[in-house]
Design a protein around this motif. Structure first.
Motif, PDB file in Angstrom:
ATOM      1  N   PHE A 234       0.829  -1.211   0.000  1.00 13.69           N
ATOM      2  CA  PHE A 234       0.000   0.000   0.000  1.00 13.69           C
ATOM      3  C   PHE A 234       0.864   1.263   0.000  1.00 13.69           C
ATOM      4  N   SER A 235       1.980   1.215   0.712  1.00  8.72           N
ATOM      5  CA  SER A 235       2.876   2.387   0.778  1.00  8.72           C
ATOM      6  C   SER A 235       3.465   2.722  -0.579  1.00  8.72           C
ATOM      7  N   ALA A 236       3.648   1.692  -1.410  1.00 11.97           N
ATOM      8  CA  ALA A 236       4.264   1.890  -2.723  1.00 11.97           C
ATOM      9  C   ALA A 236       3.303   2.484  -3.746  1.00 11.97           C
ATOM     10  N   ILE A 237       2.013   2.528  -3.415  1.00 16.12           N
ATOM     11  CA  ILE A 237       1.052   3.141  -4.338  1.00 16.12           C
ATOM     12  C   ILE A 237       1.376   4.638  -4.453  1.00 16.12           C
ATOM     13  N   PRO A 238       1.575   5.146  -5.638  1.00 16.76           N
ATOM     14  CA  PRO A 238       2.035   6.535  -5.810  1.00 16.76           C
ATOM     15  C   PRO A 238       1.161   7.580  -5.119  1.00 16.76           C
ATOM     16  N   GLU A 239      -0.150   7.322  -5.048  1.00 19.21           N
ATOM     17  CA  GLU A 239      -1.058   8.317  -4.465  1.00 19.21           C
ATOM     18  C   GLU A 239      -0.982   8.376  -2.941  1.00 19.21           C
ATOM     19  N   GLU A 244       1.676   9.644   5.616  1.00 14.82           N
ATOM     20  CA  GLU A 244       0.908   8.441   5.978  1.00 14.82           C
ATOM     21  C   GLU A 244       1.803   7.208   5.948  1.00 14.82           C
ATOM     22  N   ARG A 245       2.742   7.162   5.003  1.00 14.42           N
ATOM     23  CA  ARG A 245       3.687   6.040   4.939  1.00 14.42           C
ATOM     24  C   ARG A 245       4.539   5.995   6.214  1.00 14.42           C
ATOM     25  N   ILE A 246       4.988   7.163   6.647  1.00 20.24           N
ATOM     26  CA  ILE A 246       5.823   7.231   7.853  1.00 20.24           C
ATOM     27  C   ILE A 246       5.014   6.809   9.083  1.00 20.24           C
ATOM     28  N   ASN A 247       3.794   7.317   9.171  1.00 18.64           N
ATOM     29  CA  ASN A 247       2.931   6.940  10.300  1.00 18.64           C
ATOM     30  C   ASN A 247       2.672   5.435  10.327  1.00 18.64           C
ATOM     31  N   LEU A 276      13.070   8.588   7.433  1.00 21.30           N
ATOM     32  CA  LEU A 276      12.178   9.058   6.376  1.00 21.30           C
ATOM     33  C   LEU A 276      11.657  10.464   6.662  1.00 21.30           C
ATOM     34  N   ARG A 277      11.471  10.778   7.924  1.00 19.00           N
ATOM     35  CA  ARG A 277      11.043  12.146   8.273  1.00 19.00           C
ATOM     36  C   ARG A 277      12.110  13.163   7.854  1.00 19.00           C
ATOM     37  N   TYR A 278      13.394  12.817   8.088  1.00 19.84           N
ATOM     38  CA  TYR A 278      14.486  13.709   7.674  1.00 19.84           C
ATOM     39  C   TYR A 278      14.493  13.879   6.156  1.00 19.84           C
TER      40      TYR A 278
END
Length: 637
Positions: A234-239, A244-247, A276-278
């Motif tokens: 799901f994270s890899a979906i471009p949209e 949200e990926r980080i969370n 990833l936040r950085y």
């Protein structure tokens, strides 16, 4: 006749066709219909034969006995009782394909439903019976009939992980973006299961990654469930938004720590999220990342989430801080309204209690309770569960049992009063909601009101028990008694589903079951006395016309000492000894005669009462003779 019904039912259940034929051979057609339609153990011969897979018995009952194809009954699947289940539903749920065909060929309705609106198609989808699913679809089964929660066949197939059934339903035109009552879609159910293959199928058919009623996307749902591969997919979906990926990665860490007790994986996920936040804000790893607000939550020990890799490494060797970080992440990402947020706070508190640290347990549970009360509707089941847990914990502590090789501290009167205060306000709000509720919702609200009332009675008993401890000063005793009286006074008009007050429940042994560590038994003279001193009316009646005195009298055989003591408390506070219930009985009619000498009848039976009983017994006209303000008094007798 009943013994024949029993014999026929069990012959059908065990597939004994010859025995069944032998019993029915000499019976008339009307007798056969009566015997084969009668229920035993909540079910009929046709329903149980369909459930157990006895094809020849099913055929015989349909063809020779003309059994009703749409009769309903109770059946058990996986330990759960299914009410109003028709034969076709039973056969589909159990996977008996030949019986499904037989029933459909004899005109059974493929869209018949159980009490919860579950169809045979849904039952087959639940347990993965692909052949039955295809057959029912070919015979006009409605793919979109949902159960009472608006949960569809596609949703349940996704939740159970039946890929080929999902494919079949989608090819047959199932609505891929339909929402349940809780606003979840088939993609959310897939996320609960963790199947990447099903997720791909759903997306291919146009599934949208929308939020459910808790604001959860399928990505977040997969993360909470701990499904790494699906979370990555799901994270890899471009949209998918980057934050949200980080969370989701942070939630994976919390899930691995709490559900799988895997602290190493949790740290790896959190480290990756910080990195990833950085990247997201374009800063160098190790530089100040953000000005995160300091939590300062006493229940969490004022611990904060780590903002940098170095801060994360500092807590790596401290399991307790890591567990608190998991709670902080869940509260920040999911929000206080999500059930998982308060659930894991309570879970962590229970772990502390198991290890003997009751103080930390109480702090966390109180924080979770306040979170629930501030974000959920009054008397929400999770809130009631929290209140019940407190009552059980305090009861356990008060019994001062040996636990984990340490001495368990007695319950603290301040803590009990804090919980009692919250329970009382919750009950008041819930009772107001009940008054405004529609008929549809009133039954549910009534049961919740009753549960809250029972919890409050036990907290009241606990408070009385604790306040008589030598460690409580006279000033503390006076303050706590006054506070308790103020709270209970406001609950005088609260009624349960039987129109009983707290005083009714306190006066009966049958109305107050609670928990594993009871510190008092009901009827309770002490609790009844507390309520009477708070202004509760001993003469108020429930729907059966019973006062608290009637309930105490009814249970006098179970516990004569407590019941008689409670009765005398009620009488001394103005209870009428000769007041009749809905069946015309007073407490002396109900109580065993051997106990009558222990009830001071002459002290509590006035001349007014005797005169009123004579008027009512002989049906004398009185309304034009005595003062108006006496009419109700006479009618009570």
């Amino acid at each position: 006749m009943d013994h024949l019904k029993w014999a026929i039912f069990h012959a059908a259940k065990e597939g004994k066709l010859n025995q069944l034929k032998g019993i029915l051979a000499s019976k008339s057609s009307s007798q056969v219909r009566a015997l084969t339609s009668g229920k035993v153990e909540g079910s009929t011969p046709l329903i149980t034969a369909s459930r157990e897979g006895h094809l020849e018995v099913v055929q015989y009952l349909i063809v020779k006995c003309h059994a009703d194809m749409h009769q309903r009954g109770s059946v058990v699947f996986d330990g759960e009782t299914i009410e109003d289940a028709p034969p076709l539903w039973c056969a589909a749920a159990a996977g008996h394909f030949s019986i499904v065909k037989c029933l459909v060929q004899h005109k059974a309705d493929p869209n018949c439903t159980t009490q919860t609106n579950s169809t045979p198609l849904r039952a087959a989808c639940f347990d993965g019976h692909l052949g039955i699913v295809k057959y029912l679809l070919e015979h006009k089964a409605d793919i979109e009939i949902a159960n009472r929660h608006e949960h569809t066949c596609l949703m349940i197939a996704c939740y159970k992980g039946h890929t080929e059934i999902v494919r079949t339903l989608l090819e047959s035109g199932a609505s891929v973006n339909r929402c349940s009552v809780k606003r979840n879609t088939a993609l959310h159910d897939c996320a609960e299961n963790g199947s990447v293959a099903i997720a791909k199928l759903l997306l291919r058919y146009g599934a949208r990654t929308q939020q459910d009623g808790h604001g959860m996307t399928p990505l977040m749902t997969a993360a909470v469930a701990g499904h790494i591969q699906l979370t990555e997919y799901f994270s890899a979906i471009p949209e998918t938004p980057k934050m949200e990926r980080i969370n989701a990665i942070e939630l994976l860490g919390a899930t691995f720590l709490d559900k799988r007790h895997d602290m190493t994986s949790a740290h790896q996920f959190w480290r990756r999220a910080i990195t990833l936040r950085y990247v997201l804000i374009g800063k160098t790893l190790g530089s100040p990342l953000r000005e995160a607000p300091t939590s300062h939550i006493p229940a969490y020990g004022n611990i904060n989430e780590p903002k940098t890799i170095s801060e994360l490494e500092e807590v790596r060797s401290d399991p307790e801080k890591c567990r608190i970080i998991a709670l902080l992440i869940r509260e920040r990402v999911l929000g206080p309204k999500h059930p998982d947020t308060s659930y894991y706070i309570r879970y962590r508190g229970a772990v502390y209690a198991d290890s003997g640290d009751f103080e930390k347990c109480v702090k966390l549970w109180m924080y979770a309770l306040d979170m629930q009360r501030g974000n959920l509707e009054p008397l929400y089941p999770m809130t009631l569960s929290s209140l019940l847990s407190f009552a059980e914990l305090f009861s356990f502590m008060q019994q001062h049992r040996s636990h984990m090789s340490s001495s368990v501290p007695k319950a603290n009167h301040k803590q009990i009063m804090e919980v009692l205060k919250r329970a009382a306000w919750e009950l008041l709000l819930g009772h107001d909601m009940l008054i405004k509720a529609t008929n549809k919702d009133s039954g549910k609200c009534n049961q919740r009101v009753y549960r809250a009332m029972v919890i409050i009675l036990h907290l009241t008993a606990l408070s009385d028990n604790v306040l008589h401890d030598k460690s409580v000063t006279p000033e503390q005793l006076k303050e706590s008694v006054n506070h308790r009286g103020f709270l209970l006074y406001q609950l005088r008009d609260v009624r349960d589903h039987c129109n009983r007050t707290l005083l009714h429940l306190a006066s009966s042994s049958r109305a107050c079951p609670l928990g594993r560590y009871p510190v008092t038994k009901f009827p309770s003279p002490a609790v009844a006395d507390i309520l009477l001193n708070c202004g509760f009316d001993p003469n108020v009646k429930d729907y059966e016309g019973k006062t608290p005195l009637h309930l105490a009298a009814e249970t006098a055989g179970d516990d004569p000492k407590s019941s008689i003591a409670t009765l005398n408390h009620l009488l001394e506070s103005g209870g009428h000894i000769d007041m009749n219930d809905g069946k015309g009985k007073c407490i002396l009619d109900i109580t065993n005669k051997s106990l009558h000498p222990k009830i001071n009848r002459t002290k509590h039976e006035t001349l007014q009462c005797l005169a009123s009983r004579v008027i009512m017994r002989h049906r004398l006209p009185y309304k034009e003779v005595i003062p108006t303000n006496m009419h109700q008094f006479v009618a009570l007798h």
